[in-house]
Write a protein that holds these residues in place. Structure first.
Motif, PDB file in Angstrom:
ATOM      1  N   ASN A 117       0.804  -1.221   0.000  1.00  0.00           N
ATOM      2  CA  ASN A 117       0.000   0.000   0.000  1.00  0.00           C
ATOM      3  C   ASN A 117       0.842   1.278   0.000  1.00  0.00           C
ATOM      4  O   ASN A 117       0.294   2.375   0.080  1.00  0.00           O
ATOM      5  CB  ASN A 117      -0.936   0.007   1.204  1.00  0.00           C
ATOM      6  N   HIS A 120      -0.136  -8.610   1.902  1.00  0.00           N
ATOM      7  CA  HIS A 120      -1.195  -9.525   1.476  1.00  0.00           C
ATOM      8  C   HIS A 120      -0.973 -10.838   2.229  1.00  0.00           C
ATOM      9  O   HIS A 120       0.012 -11.543   1.996  1.00  0.00           O
ATOM     10  CB  HIS A 120      -1.147  -9.733  -0.033  1.00  0.00           C
ATOM     11  N   GLN A 150      -3.089 -13.599   2.809  1.00  0.00           N
ATOM     12  CA  GLN A 150      -3.833 -14.821   2.527  1.00  0.00           C
ATOM     13  C   GLN A 150      -2.881 -16.012   2.489  1.00  0.00           C
ATOM     14  O   GLN A 150      -1.864 -15.995   1.785  1.00  0.00           O
ATOM     15  CB  GLN A 150      -4.565 -14.721   1.187  1.00  0.00           C
ATOM     16  N   ASP A 183      -8.793  -5.828   7.792  1.00  0.00           N
ATOM     17  CA  ASP A 183      -7.715  -5.273   6.972  1.00  0.00           C
ATOM     18  C   ASP A 183      -7.528  -3.809   7.348  1.00  0.00           C
ATOM     19  O   ASP A 183      -8.113  -3.298   8.315  1.00  0.00           O
ATOM     20  CB  ASP A 183      -8.001  -5.473   5.485  1.00  0.00           C
ATOM     21  N   HIS A 234      -7.840 -10.165   4.253  1.00  0.00           N
ATOM     22  CA  HIS A 234      -7.585 -10.729   2.930  1.00  0.00           C
ATOM     23  C   HIS A 234      -8.521 -10.158   1.862  1.00  0.00           C
ATOM     24  O   HIS A 234      -8.764 -10.783   0.831  1.00  0.00           O
ATOM     25  CB  HIS A 234      -7.688 -12.257   2.942  1.00  0.00           C
ATOM     26  N   GLY A 255      -5.896  -5.148   1.958  1.00  0.00           N
ATOM     27  CA  GLY A 255      -5.014  -6.097   2.615  1.00  0.00           C
ATOM     28  C   GLY A 255      -4.502  -5.540   3.929  1.00  0.00           C
ATOM     29  O   GLY A 255      -5.067  -4.629   4.515  1.00  0.00           O
TER      30      GLY A 255
END
Length: 278
Positions: free
Chosen positions: A161, A207, A209, A230, A237, A241
């Motif tokens: 990000n 991220h 996941q 998040d 997820h 994220g």
């Protein structure tokens, strides 16, 4: 007697933790990885000890290990996620802030997990419904609490990000300093500490996941009753994220407000033509 999935997770985490504790302070071979990261011989030996437990108890399951990658059928419904030594840089520098993480994903859900502190002799674990601390063979329920006001902030990459959000900027926010006390331990043991009431919250980008690093901690926090989202307050997820795991709604809301300030400032700067290089 059939061993339950949660006991497999605990036993596997304990096996890895035993290796980590035994190898502490000994000369360690280093194996370079991408981005300047590395594994040590302790990482590899701990992962093998964990895999031995899982493969003996659940030979038909698949496994994703941080060091060995995926083994077993890619189509398997049951996937174990293994992080044999979270905090390798700490460990190699003879710092005891590390964790051994084991989690089981069945379909889309993490159903059981364990996160072990090799040096405290503690295992934080969940059966998916509740979260517990096992120490000296006894289990006690984990109870989140914001009372410490300690918020752990992960400063390690990647930063998907960036430039809209960087966790490190939280540390310079006056509103953060007025309410919280930052900590940076550089291991996901701190995520388990949120479930245990030893941290008020944990914040990271990324991220996550099927992350071998974070799957166990997230499962522990959810089972303990923490608020887990998040960076935008959505289910983990999804969307941006990242992770905000907080002991209670009030702490979570305060952190989301600080995080939103960064995203808003970036959007405003971009709309005014002050485009940062990305």
């Amino acid at each position: 007697m059939l061993i339950t999935d949660e006991e497999v997770a605990v036993k596997a985490a304990q096996a890895g933790a035993a290796v980590v504790a035994a190898r502490y302070g000994a000369p360690l071979a280093r194996f370079p990885k991408s981005g300047g990261d590395f594994a040590t011989s302790a990482d590899l030996e701990a992962e093998q000890a964990i895999l031995d437990v899982i493969r003996t108890a659940r030979p038909d399951d698949s496994v994703t290990g941080e060091e060995s990658g995926r083994t077993g059928s890619g189509a398997a419904e049951r996937m174990w996620l293994v992080d044999p030594l979270c905090g390798t840089l700490n460990y190699a520098a003879r710092n005891m802030l590390v964790a051994v993480n084991v989690a089981l994903r069945v379909g889309p859900d993490i159903t059981v997990a364990a996160s072990s502190d090799p040096f405290a002799g503690e295992v934080f674990w969940t059966d998916g419904a509740h979260a517990y601390l096992r120490h000296d063979g006894a289990d006690e329920r984990l109870t989140p609490s914001p009372d410490t006001r300690l918020v752990d902030v992960n400063l390690d990459p990647p930063f998907p990000n960036d430039p809209a959000f960087r966790a490190v900027r939280l540390l310079a926010e006056p509103a953060f300093a007025e309410r919280f006390r930052p900590r940076v331990v550089s291991t996901t043991l701190a995520v388990a500490w949120v479930a245990a009431g030893r941290r008020a919250a944990y914040v990271t980008d990324g991220h996550l996941q099927d992350s071998v690093h974070f799957a166990a901690g997230i499962a522990l926090c959810r089972a303990a009753g923490c608020v887990v989202t998040d960076l935008h307050g959505r289910p983990p997820h999804t969307g941006a994220g990242g992770l905000v795991a907080a002991a209670d709604e009030e702490t979570h809301a305060a952190l989301l407000e600080l995080i939103a300030t960064q995203f808003t400032a970036h959007t405003r700067a971009f709309s005014l033509g002050d485009h940062p290089e990305v």
